[in-house]
Every structure is written in C-alpha cells, then in structure tokens.
Design an enzyme around this catalytic site. Structure first.
Site, short mmCIF file in Angstrom:
data_model
loop_
_atom_site.label_atom_id
_atom_site.label_comp_id
_atom_site.label_asym_id
_atom_site.label_seq_id
_atom_site.Cartn_x
_atom_site.Cartn_y
_atom_site.Cartn_z
CB CYS A 1 -1.14 -0.67 5.31
SG CYS A 1 0.52 -1.13 4.71
CB SER B 1 20.12 -41.62 -8.60
OG SER B 1 20.83 -40.72 -7.95
CD GLU C 1 -1.31 -2.34 1.90
OE1 GLU C 1 -0.07 -2.51 1.85
OE2 GLU C 1 -1.94 -3.17 2.83
CG LEU D 1 20.86 -29.70 -1.49
CD1 LEU D 1 20.98 -30.39 0.05
CD2 LEU D 1 19.51 -30.06 -2.03
CB ALA E 1 19.61 -52.47 -8.81
C1 AOF Z 1 -0.01 -5.27 4.37
N1 AOF Z 1 0.53 -5.04 3.21
O1 AOF Z 1 2.32 -5.38 1.56
C2 AOF Z 1 1.99 -6.74 3.69
C3 AOF Z 1 1.45 -6.98 4.96
O2 AOF Z 1 6.79 -6.58 10.15
P1 AOF Z 1 5.96 -5.91 9.21
O3 AOF Z 1 5.71 -4.26 9.37
O4 AOF Z 1 6.51 -5.83 7.68
O5 AOF Z 1 4.50 -6.65 9.07
C4 AOF Z 1 4.47 -8.05 8.73
C5 AOF Z 1 2.88 -8.37 8.67
O6 AOF Z 1 2.05 -7.47 7.83
C6 AOF Z 1 2.95 -9.70 8.17
O7 AOF Z 1 2.89 -10.81 8.74
C7 AOF Z 1 1.45 -9.63 7.58
O8 AOF Z 1 0.51 -9.73 8.53
C8 AOF Z 1 1.19 -8.04 7.12
N2 AOF Z 1 1.71 -7.91 5.69
N3 AOF Z 1 0.21 -6.29 5.25
O9 AOF Z 1 -0.85 -4.67 4.65
C9 AOF Z 1 1.69 -5.64 2.86
N4 AOF Z 1 3.35 -7.41 3.32
ZN ZN Z 2 0.70 -3.13 6.00
#
Ligand code: AOF
Ligand code: ZN
Length: 370
Positions: free
Chosen positions: A85, A169, A53, A205, A165
């Site tokens: 946000c 692989s 946002e 990996l 066997a």
């Molecule tokens: C939103 N918009 O683009 C994302 C959200 O530690 P922070 O501040 O980055 O918060 C992480 C949490 O915010 C994450 O666990 C999820 O619940 C939310 N992510 N929320 O409004 C976003 N990435």
């Molecule tokens: Zn947010």
C-alpha cells in the site's frame, strides 16, 4: 493538525466494519482528505482482497493527488497476498500520511512509513493509538507474542453460580445475553470449548446470522457468513462423529494428545498437543493456534477449563454475564481453581467495562498483572 483526530476517528469507524471477516488479517480503515473534504474512504474487508488504502484510492481517483491519507495502521511495504500500500499511496501522489500506529507485523514494522518518507511524503504516526489498538487486539497480540488474544466467557447468577447441584445449567442468563454472545462468536477467529461441554449440552457452537443484530446485518450480509474454527479439547478421545457439532458447516479442530481412529468428516482435523497434568498443555495449544493464524479465541466451556486457562496464564479478558438471580450455596461455582488456599493467591482482575444487556449485566475484566 487540527482535524487529524476527526478524520482518524472516521477511519477507525470504517476499520471496525471489517471485524466479522478480516481474520487472520487486521481491521484497517483509510480516509483520504483534500481541501478539507473526504474524497475517498474504505476498509479492509477480507484477507486476500484489497487493503483499506486501495479501496480509498480507487474511490478518490485523481483527487488523491495532494491529499492526506488517514490510516488506522501503518501502510504495508511488503508483497503479501496483495501489493504494498505504501507504493500505491506514493504512486497516487498523496502528500501526507497520518497513521494511528505502526504495524507490528515483522514484514512491515516501520518499513511502510520509512518508504513513504523516502518518497518525500510527510509522515506522522501516533494519532488515536489507543483506539487503534482496540480494533485489532488479537492480530497485534499474535504479531507481538505468537499467542492469540483469549476471551473467556462466563455466565453466572448474582452469587457467582453457574449450575444447580444437579448440573442443570442451560439458560441462567436471558435471551438477550445469548444473542449478545452471538456477536462475540461472530467476531472471533476461533471458538474454544471442551468435550465435557459438548457431551453435556450437544451445542452447535456456531454463528447464527439471524441472531445477530440489525446494525450487524447492515455491514455483514448473510452471503459473507464466516464460521469461526471450533477448537474442542478432547483429551480422552470421548467425542464421536454423530454429535450435532460435526454435522454443521465450518472447520473443527479436535485437540487430543493422541489420534483416535474414528472416521471424521473432512471439516474435522485432529490436532495433537502434548498432555499436561490430566489434560492438554494449554500453553502449547495457544502457541499452535497462533501459528495457525488464529488472532482471537472466544471460550465457552465449564468451570474446569475456565480454571485451567486462568492457571495457565493464557486468559486476556473475562466476559462475564451476570443474571439477577440467586442459585444458593449448593449450586456449582464459576471456576475451579485447585490448590488455592490463601486469599493472597486469588487471581485478581480489573473491571474495564460494564454494560447492561437486557436484564443481565456484562462485565469485561482483565487480569491484574503484578
Ligand atoms: C495495510 N492495509 O488494509 C491491511 C494491512 O496478505 P496481505 O497482502 O493481505 O497482507 C496482510 C498483511 O498486511 C497483514 O498481516 C498486515 O500486516 C497488513 N495489513 N495493511 O496497509 C490494510 N489489512
Ligand atoms: Zn497494505
């Protein structure tokens, strides 16, 4: 409204662009629309950095006033690494917010939408919800259950065999499939394997940026390369620091039932998990990985661990590469399932998706749960 699905589809497209780096955060996209025009858009790039946002609002500037915001996940209401946000949308004067779904994170869980509503914003959710679920399978599973989403990669011949066997692989599937695997590794929070595989093949990996495809390079520059944590089951303390794996960049968690006294480099941590039967308690391990904020686990290992993971009930999806060759009855099978004697006990799966990859087929299957 009429164009809601169209703008949400664009927001989802943006959300997907974050899929290589956002872990442990979810992938989120946002589009701001005013008078039928997109005035701002953005997606969440990386944990600790601004949310979707905020990117969209800063692109829109004053044009955000009176706009509709399309977000693939409920706007957050909490102070995490970044401020809420929901407040940013309110302060920018957004008139309507359409979210694909609620955020199952208990810190948010409806409070973001509620706060918007309280501020007099028109709020809707549930637009393209199934598509929004698919962008964050791992994050959502972890938030809802505490467990990561586990994908088990298998590669076999047409007759379901993985090795001669003799044990020979490597390279049953084509180079295209091996490159395809790189995409999956790159999108995972962790790569799971075993000491048996490490001792047999001495694999890296890791993610090799050069082997990712062109479209990926466009959204995932080399400077942002992230190595998923490599989680290696080593219940008998058989691994030693001289193996190739340990000399490459990226964290490694060696899963053991008791600590060894080898001298490990700083990127290696011994993770102690209780024993179960002859190995590691996989359910406890998954819980621990969830606690360590691992959203998705990509598993590449042999038939013993494949069977053990299935029998522990921690597999969410099989990703099966099928090579158009026959290895014959003496060759080794895909999956060890000790104790299976009747057809009624055979694990069953539902095919979700089939795609040709070079000369091979890639199947996505989910366990049938009845
Ligand atoms: C939103 N918009 O683009 C994302 C959200 O530690 P922070 O501040 O980055 O918060 C992480 C949490 O915010 C994450 O666990 C999820 O619940 C939310 N992510 N929320 O409004 C976003 N990435
Ligand atoms: Zn947010």
């Amino acid at each position: 409204m009429q164009n809601d699905a169209k703008y949400m589809a664009r927001a989802l497209e943006l959300a997907w662009q974050g899929r290589f780096i956002t872990t442990p955060n979810p992938n989120v996209g946002c589009v701001l629309v005013r008078d039928g025009k997109i005035v701002g858009e953005g997606y969440h790039h990386k944990a600790g950095e601004p949310h979707a946002e905020v990117h969209a609002l800063s692109m829109a500037g004053e044009k955000a006033r009176g706009a509709t915001a399309y977000v693939t996940l409920e706007p957050c209401s909490h102070h995490g690494r970044t401020p809420p946000c929901a407040d940013a949308l309110i302060n920018a004067g957004v008139k309507r917010v359409v979210a694909a779904m609620q955020d199952p994170n208990p810190e948010v869980a409806g409070r973001g939408l509620y706060r918007l509503q309280q501020a007099g914003i028109e709020v809707e959710h549930g637009v393209m919800m199934a598509e929004a679920e698919a962008v964050n399978r791992g994050f959502f599973k972890r938030m809802r259950t505490g467990f990561p989403y586990l994908q088990l990669k298998l590669a076999a011949s047409l007759d379901g065999k993985t090795a001669m066997a003799s044990g020979e692989s490597q390279w049953i599937t084509s180079i295209d499939s091996r490159r395809d695997v790189q995409q999956f590794r790159a999108q995972s929070s962790a790569i799971l394997s075993t000491s048996a595989t490490v001792l047999a093949d001495n694999p890296a990996l890791n993610v090799r940026w050069e082997e990712l495809d062109r479209q990926t390079h466009d959204i995932y520059p080399k400077s942002l390369l992230r190595q998923p944590v490599r989680v290696i089951l080593d219940s008998q303390n058989r691994l030693t620091p001289d193996l190739k794996l340990f000399s490459l960049p990226g964290d490694i968690w060696l899963v053991r039932t008791h600590k060894g006294d080898e001298d490990w480099p700083d990127n290696v941590e011994q993770l102690i998990v209780p024993a179960y039967q002859k190995g590691i308690d996989l359910v406890v391990l998954m819980m621990q990985l969830g606690r360590r904020q691992i959203n998705t686990v990509w598993t590449e290992a042999g038939p013993t661990i494949a069977g053990a993971l299935l029998q522990a009930g921690v597999v969410d999806e099989l990703v099966l590469y099928l090579a158009p060759k026959l290895l014959g009855d003496d060759a080794r099978g895909l999956c060890k399932l000790p104790g299976l004697s009747q057809l009624a006990q055979a694990p069953e799966f539902k095919i979700q998706h089939v795609q040709q990859v070079g000369e091979d087929l890639r199947l996505h299957l989910v366990p049938r749960s009845e």
